[in-house]
Design an enzyme around this catalytic site. Structure first.
Site, mmCIF file in Angstrom:
data_model
loop_
_atom_site.group_PDB
_atom_site.id
_atom_site.type_symbol
_atom_site.label_atom_id
_atom_site.label_comp_id
_atom_site.label_asym_id
_atom_site.label_seq_id
_atom_site.Cartn_x
_atom_site.Cartn_y
_atom_site.Cartn_z
ATOM 1 N NE ARG A 103 -3.825 0.666 1.989
ATOM 2 C CZ ARG A 103 -5.042 0.777 2.548
ATOM 3 N NH1 ARG A 103 -5.224 1.542 3.606
ATOM 4 N NH2 ARG A 103 -6.069 0.119 2.047
ATOM 5 C CG HIS A 130 -8.433 0.062 -2.566
ATOM 6 N ND1 HIS A 130 -7.723 -1.087 -2.281
ATOM 7 C CD2 HIS A 130 -8.987 0.467 -1.393
ATOM 8 C CE1 HIS A 130 -7.855 -1.359 -0.990
ATOM 9 N NE2 HIS A 130 -8.603 -0.440 -0.427
ATOM 10 C CD GLN A 133 -13.003 -1.620 -0.386
ATOM 11 O OE1 GLN A 133 -12.166 -1.557 0.501
ATOM 12 N NE2 GLN A 133 -14.207 -2.126 -0.188
ATOM 13 C CG ASP A 222 -13.582 6.500 -0.714
ATOM 14 O OD1 ASP A 222 -13.616 6.445 0.537
ATOM 15 O OD2 ASP A 222 -12.534 6.339 -1.378
ATOM 16 C CB CYS A 262 -13.873 1.379 0.437
ATOM 17 S SG CYS A 262 -13.397 3.116 0.577
ATOM 18 N NE ARG A 290 -10.434 -5.153 0.957
ATOM 19 C CZ ARG A 290 -9.633 -4.147 1.314
ATOM 20 N NH1 ARG A 290 -10.157 -3.047 1.811
ATOM 21 N NH2 ARG A 290 -8.321 -4.214 1.148
#
Ligand code: CP
Ligand code: NVA
Length: 303
Positions: A103, A130, A133, A222, A262, A290
């Site tokens: 990340r 991402h 996700q 988001d 998310c 996830r």
């Protein structure tokens, strides 16, 4: 599948289906206490240059449940934070580990890590995408709706990393997508170019949330300021005024419309607390998935 999972733009529809089907199977096995058919003793290195709760815990628990071991490396504590080149880090970790999850900020850093790694590399979020996700979101929608093809997805707010992956993933799975983003905060050009090349489903980009939400089956949103953009928070609050998932917007969507976020959420900004709580089941299923999706990605790349 390629050696690595760097961005959803790289995946075919078959690759996505393989990951989602594997995730469903691993989830069922986990729930019923059945042992996973996966070689034991695999090691995952996890490099974090940004904060994380879900990504770190789901990968660390996931590799443990697969019979392996996860190693957390923060930029601050490892030699990466003192400037060791990513290419050298890649070659060293390839000698010890079986897979790397990273990340970070720049997508190019992840691409360079993958180029110099002999082992699979997974993008655990960059400023560009991402992918883990979006795969978990697709798994959750399929679980709730029984299908993906033919549904309408709507994105409200910042055309950020999650938006880039969600738009790409939904279109690749045969969903129509309508995104409402203010001028200056649109998805990446590579994603818009891909979206306009898709023939068998519709893509629409607007600055009007009510157009994007009309007859939607799933609405995504988001935060307005992502990690690394904290200094722009006030400016962004102005730019995203009106881009809130609330009762008025939900009334335009199809009955039974899902919400995917998310997390973490800034309730009262991109989503009201009331709508968040009304859709908490779907949102926390998404967070749970996830874990199952991370395991599926590792399974597909490492087995
Ligand atoms: N959604 C997500 O990636 O959460 P974390 O930042 O907590 O990992
Ligand atoms: N867009 C957010 C997602 C966090 C999981 C960020 O990059 O901070």
């Amino acid at each position: 599948m390629n050696k690595d999972l760097l961005k959803l733009l790289d995946l075919s529809r078959d690759d996505i289906t393989l990951i989602l089907d594997t995730a469903d199977r691993l989830k069922a096995e986990q729930k019923s206490g059945k042992k996973h058919d996966f070689p034991s003793g695999k090691t995952l290195a996890m490099i974090f240059a940004k904060n994380s709760t879900r990504t770190r815990v789901s990968f660390e628990v996931g590799i443990f449940q697969l019979g392996g071991h996860g190693i957390f490396l923060s930029n601050a504590d490892s030699q990466l934070g003192r400037g060791e080149p990513i290419a050298d880090t890649a070659r060293v970790l390839s000698r010890y580990c079986d897979c790397i999850m990273i990340r970070t900020f720049e997508q190019e850093e992840v691409e360079e890590l993958a180029l110099h790694s002999a082992i699979p590399v997974i993008n655990g979020l960059t400023d560009f995408e991402h992918p883990c996700q979006a795969l978990s979101d697709l798994m959750t929608i399929r679980e709730h709706k029984g299908r993906l093809e033919g549904l309408k997805a709507c994105w409200i707010g910042d055309g950020n990393n999650v938006a880039n992956s969600v738009i790409t993933g939904c279109l690749k799975c045969g969903m129509d997508v309508s995104a409402a983003c203010p001028e200056g905060y649109r998805p990446d050009k590579q994603v818009l170019d891909f979206a306009s090349s898709v023939k068998d489903c519709k893509f629409e980009l607007t600055d009007k949330p009510e157009i994007a939400a009309a007859k939607a089956d799933v609405i995504f949103t988001d935060v307005w300021a992502s990690m690394g953009q904290e200094g722009e928070s006030e400016k962004r609050k102005m730019a995203f005024k009106g881009y809130q998932v609330n009762d008025t917007l939900m009334a335009l969507a199809n009955p039974g419309c899902m919400i995917q976020h998310c997390l973490p959420a800034h309730k009262g900004e991109e989503i009201t607390e009331q709508i968040f709580e009304k859709h908490a089941q779907e949102i926390f299923d998404e967070a749970e998935n996830r874990l199952h999706c991370q395991k599926a990605i590792m399974y597909v790349l490492m087995k």
